[in-house]
Design an enzyme around this catalytic site. Structure first.
Site, short mmCIF file in Angstrom:
data_model
loop_
_atom_site.label_atom_id
_atom_site.label_comp_id
_atom_site.label_asym_id
_atom_site.label_seq_id
_atom_site.Cartn_x
_atom_site.Cartn_y
_atom_site.Cartn_z
N ARG A 55 0.79 -1.23 0.00
CA ARG A 55 0.00 0.00 0.00
C ARG A 55 0.82 1.28 0.00
O ARG A 55 0.30 2.35 -0.33
CB ARG A 55 -0.92 0.02 1.23
N HIS A 109 -10.73 5.03 -3.54
CA HIS A 109 -10.06 3.94 -2.83
C HIS A 109 -10.88 2.67 -3.03
O HIS A 109 -11.93 2.67 -3.65
CB HIS A 109 -10.00 4.24 -1.33
N TYR A 111 -11.87 -0.77 -0.31
CA TYR A 111 -13.21 -1.08 -0.78
C TYR A 111 -14.19 -0.74 0.33
O TYR A 111 -13.78 -0.27 1.40
CB TYR A 111 -13.31 -2.59 -1.13
N GLU A 187 -14.96 5.03 -1.55
CA GLU A 187 -14.50 3.64 -1.42
C GLU A 187 -15.35 2.80 -2.38
O GLU A 187 -16.57 2.72 -2.25
CB GLU A 187 -14.68 3.14 0.01
#
Length: 232
Positions: A55, A109, A111, A187
């Site tokens: 990440r 982003h 999720y 998200e």
């Protein structure tokens, strides 16, 4: 997945404008878009070669040492803007703020299916613009649901209260420092069945529903629908 969304929205805007699409034309005639598909290029490359769900960036620690804290997926850095990626984004945000200003900022982003507005760093801190942010998020959520065959639902609200507290979130920074009128984290799909790695057959539905949501939001901004509206 968020890179696919950024690329698809760019494609739809460019091809739509050339084809005379009213949504693309009315938006691009009024606003400039700054689209950054990947803010973290070296970290992204690492996900393609070594660790699929990495990440962060690949910046080493002092003297080239990677401390254990730096290995954490939620490592927050040594100090504000201590990475070249953050420095570049912050510089752009300040330049835009001091120029034409920032109407809308979105950080995609995955999720969870959320539309999150500031603030993220405290559960009970609410901005004075929360009313119009929430109204806009509801309209986007409705458009996404109505456009998807499976009635995909997005939850919306201030980030810290709706999901969980976070520090250093870009939408908080672009609102507070960049003075963006609207600033969100979106998200994307799903809500946990596949998590961060969606199967290929869900890529197109995901990008198409984001296009549906953005078209509605841009249309409202073009009409100055939210001018003068305070908290609901």
């Amino acid at each position: 997945m968020y890179t696919a969304v950024a690329e698809y929205l760019t494609y739809k805007l460019v091809t739509g404008y050339s084809a005379g699409d009213k949504d693309a034309r009315s938006t691009l005639d009024k606003y400039d878009f700054y689209i950054i598909p990947i803010v973290n290029p070296d970290g992204f490359a690492y996900t393609q070669t070594t660790q699929r769900l990495w990440r962060k960036n690949r910046q080493p620690g002092p003297n080239g040492v990677r401390r254990r804290t730096r290995a954490s997926q939620t490592y927050k850095g040594e100090k504000p803007s201590d990475t070249p990626e953050n420095q570049g984004l912050d510089k752009l945000v300040r330049q835009l703020r001091d120029g034409a200003g920032i109407k809308l900022y979105i950080d995609w982003h995955s999720y969870g299916q959320y539309i999150l507005s500031p603030f993220g760093y405290k559960e009970t801190l609410y901005a004075p613009e929360l009313g119009k942010w929430t109204k806009a998020a509801q309209i986007v959520s409705d458009a996404i649901r109505d456009s998807s065959s499976d009635l995909t639902t997005f939850t919306f609200g201030p980030s810290g209260a709706t999901l969980y507290p976070t520090t250093g979130a870009a939408p908080d920074h672009v609102y507070s420092i960049g003075r963006a009128e609207f600033s969100y984290t979106i998200e994307l799909r799903d809500i946990g069945k596949y998590g961060f790695v969606l199967p290929p057959e869900l890529i197109r539905p995901t990008v198409e529903e984001q296009w549906a949501g953005q078209k509605v939001l841009w249309s409202l901004l073009n009409e100055e629908f939210f001018d003068g509206e305070g908290p609901a």
